[in-house]
Design a protein around this motif. Structure first.
Motif, short mmCIF file in Angstrom:
data_model
loop_
_atom_site.label_atom_id
_atom_site.label_comp_id
_atom_site.label_asym_id
_atom_site.label_seq_id
_atom_site.Cartn_x
_atom_site.Cartn_y
_atom_site.Cartn_z
N THR A 1 0.36 5.46 -6.49
CA THR A 1 0.04 6.77 -5.92
C THR A 1 0.46 7.83 -6.94
O THR A 1 1.54 7.75 -7.52
CB THR A 1 0.73 6.98 -4.56
N VAL B 1 0.85 -1.19 0.00
CA VAL B 1 0.00 0.00 0.00
C VAL B 1 0.88 1.24 0.00
O VAL B 1 1.64 1.47 0.96
CB VAL B 1 -0.94 0.03 1.21
N GLU B 2 0.77 2.01 -1.07
CA GLU B 2 1.58 3.23 -1.20
C GLU B 2 0.86 4.43 -0.59
O GLU B 2 -0.38 4.47 -0.54
CB GLU B 2 1.87 3.55 -2.67
N SER B 3 1.64 5.41 -0.18
CA SER B 3 1.10 6.68 0.29
C SER B 3 2.14 7.77 0.08
O SER B 3 3.31 7.46 -0.18
CB SER B 3 0.71 6.61 1.77
N GLY B 4 1.70 9.02 0.19
CA GLY B 4 2.64 10.13 0.12
C GLY B 4 2.65 10.89 -1.19
O GLY B 4 3.36 11.90 -1.31
N THR C 1 8.37 -1.35 5.75
CA THR C 1 8.10 -0.18 4.92
C THR C 1 9.31 0.16 4.06
O THR C 1 10.45 0.08 4.53
CB THR C 1 7.72 1.03 5.80
N LEU D 1 7.58 9.19 -0.73
CA LEU D 1 6.60 8.14 -0.85
C LEU D 1 6.91 7.03 0.15
O LEU D 1 8.07 6.74 0.42
CB LEU D 1 6.59 7.56 -2.26
N SER D 2 5.85 6.42 0.67
CA SER D 2 5.99 5.28 1.56
C SER D 2 5.22 4.11 1.00
O SER D 2 4.21 4.29 0.31
CB SER D 2 5.45 5.62 2.96
N CYS D 3 5.67 2.92 1.32
CA CYS D 3 4.98 1.71 0.91
C CYS D 3 5.01 0.74 2.08
O CYS D 3 6.08 0.29 2.50
CB CYS D 3 5.66 1.10 -0.30
#
Length: 123
Positions: A117, A5-8, A78, A20-22
């Motif tokens: 993302t 799940v990616e974010s950022g 992560t 970006l974080s995963c």
């Protein structure tokens, strides 16, 4: 099985930075090579960066070398992509990915993919 799940992602001006974080599921995160790919509209998905399971080996695409860096925290399951000096051409959907075995920049060799993302760089 690994879920990613990616974010950022977001909108940033040229010259700016994003991280970006995963987040990965599973208890064997450190056994996977982790990577980031990106896909711009109308273009093929391309390799951005990868990092070994222990975090002691990294690879970057020539287009991002010196600007992007990939790191991982195995205690948190992560992986991160720090993106500095962003350019308009960095605009794309960024995907986190994982693979068994060694390094490869070929899309088809990576086993697991996140949903992506969006990163948009404006002038």
């Amino acid at each position: 099985q690994v879920q990613l799940v990616e974010s950022g992602g977001g909108l940033v001006q040229a010259g700016g930075s994003l991280r970006l974080s995963c987040a990965a599921s599973g208890r064997t995160f450190s056994s996977y090579y982790m990577g980031w790919f990106r896909q711009a509209p109308g273009k093929e998905r391309e390799f951005v960066a990868a990092i070994s399971g222990a975090g002691d080996s990294t690879s970057n695409a020539g287009s991002v070398k010196g600007r992007f860096s990939i790191t991982r925290d195995n205690a948190k399951n992560t992986v991160y992509l720090q993106m500095n000096s962003l350019k308009l051409e960095d605009t794309a959907i960024y995907y986190c990915t994982a693979k068994t075995g060694g390094y490869s920049s070929a899309v088809a060799t990576w086993n697991y993919w996140g949903q992506g993302t969006q990163v948009t760089v404006s002038s």
